[in-house]
Design a protein around this motif. Sequence first.
Motif: not given
Length: 732
Positions: A664-674, A680-687, A689-696
Amino acid sequence: MSNQKKRNFQIEAFKHRVVVDPKYADKTWQILERAIHQIYNQDASGLSFEELYRNAYNMVLHKFGEKLYTGFIATMTGHLKEKARLIEAAQGGAFLEELNKKWNEHNKALEMIRDILMYMDRTYIESTKKPHVHPMGLSLWRDNVVHSPKIHARLLNTLLDLVYKERTGEVIDRGLVRNVTKMFMDLGESVYQDDFEKPFLEASSEFYKVESQEFIESCDCGDYLKKAEKRLTEEIDRVGHYLDAKSEDKITSVVEREMIANHMQRLVHMENSGLVNMLLNDKYEDLGRMYNLFRRVTNGLATVRDVMTSHLREMGKQLVTDPEKSKDPVEFVQRLLDERDKYDKIISTAFGNDKTFQNASNSSFEYFINLNTRSPEFISLFVDDKLRKGLKGIADVDVEVILDKVMMLFRYLQEKDVFEKYYKQHLAKRLLSGKTVSDDAEKSLIVKLKTECGYQFTSKLEGMFTDMKTSEDTMRGFYGSHPELSEGPSLTVQVLTTGSWPTQPAVPCNLPAEVSVLCEKFRSYYLGTHTGRRLSWQTNMGTADIKAVFGKGQKHELNVSTFQMCVLMLFNNSDRLSYKEIEQATEIPAPELKRCLQSLACVKGKNVIKKEPMSKDIGEDDLFVVNDKFTSKFYKVKIGTVVAQKETEPEKQETRQRVEEDRKPQIEAAIVRIMKSRKILDHNNIIAEVTKQLQPRFLANPTEIKKRIESLIERDFLERDNTDRKLYRYLA
């Protein structure tokens, strides 16, 4: 010299006219014509080529070049027609020999005639743009001999028949065929192509179409490929012996189309011998042959790759979803590694280390490894098994190979954080029980994990090693300040930093008085040397070595857990104890106590106490006594050693829950970074980018990302756009 006048010289024309004999041209041409006849009749030994050259030279000089040119063409044509009649008259095998003989004669004659008419070639022909003597001689041969109605078709059929005979195993005169095909080439590329190459390719196509159909009906895949390879080699060899080098690509293309491209699907899917059969039975030679042949045709390698990928995924799926094969985690991972080694060998040995095949293999392994949610746990258990005992006596180089293979499987995991969770637990048990085979191997794996996932992934693991080293120094300091403790029981304490080690609930336990006194002294020492710290004893993670004397003076040293020590020490003061009495004296929780008593009383060869009544399970009404008859061929006896085991279903659920909480905190940190960088970003792009950033680290669940966005909106990190509810704004 400079003062002398320059003189201009002039050459004056003859004062009288030069009169040429009116019959000069005819007489001179007759001399030359006779010479050409003699040359063609192979009677040129008595000719003076210098005189003939001078005669031709004079004719051109006196403006009779046209007469000379047309006369040479007419004379040569007459001789070639005569040669054509002789060639036509030749029967059977003598036909080609006669053609080749007359061709050679014509070439020799043409060279002599060209030498005689060299001056005409250089001046008259050059100025009138007519064909030169040699090309003209070749054209006359083509028109009067090769294209003769009675020779043209016969020549082609004879050549094609000889090629057919050679293909069907007969020996032919390759030298003769080479001379004839070279004649076509000498006559010009278009002559070679139109009069021989095109019909040759058409006949070859029909031949291989029929043959491939016969082969595929009667051969298995491996044999068919051998025949196809042999045919390709033969055709390349044929080009080298008697065809134009430019024909190689064309004829190999025909063989590839008819023998491979037109039968690709049937070959790879051939029952009991196709690609899958080759993969299952490690037929490296056949696989290499298939790769080399299929790479020659369009979509050939793609076909092989698709079938390999499909088979690998299906096989892998069966491997990881079979409950029987998942019973032993170490064997489960070993099977994966064996499959990986197998396909690595196939790709390197048979497929020339083709990157596209390596990528297909990697994507297949990633696909099926992640079908089993326990793969991260099993890989960690495999590492645990190897680092406990599996690497004993193995050279450092081989240890690195095994660790690299583990890392390869680790890269395929989508949930790397789950692996980290289990790995930390297993590493903790290895370090605390002193069961690790090699610190170097442990640290090497951590370096590999650090390289793969970054410092954050391994910082706590490195902290665990730091704690072990610090604890050694602390114990030296403790005993240095308490020299009186050198006699009696000795205590070794590992002081663990709470954040670095897996969190485990502290299990209560009443330690024996001798040990309890030592623990209190250590607590006083440690808190006296470190301010602002708190110590919490993890008795469930400790071990003890105790000396025991059984009946007839049998002495042993028992290696037991802290809980087992607490139970055994009670028997110093009592011969017989009930389950209730042990529970009351030790205050060990019931599940732990039952497991502890089970390992002391119910394991054959390790049963240092006896229970009444005898059974495999521990009951609350059971009675326990020391087993005076206990014997072992070893002085040191290990009882109930702590080993990493597969988690039970409730433990698995608990681990999964902890992982989800950590995410949970890792997902939140990624959202805030992005959002901080994008505003400004729409819902689908946030999903995305977060998925891509956390993939490793792990594959983020879109539902969980949405929940974290809602949580951040509630805490005023983000807000929704007033007009478009799917648009989010970052609040600084």
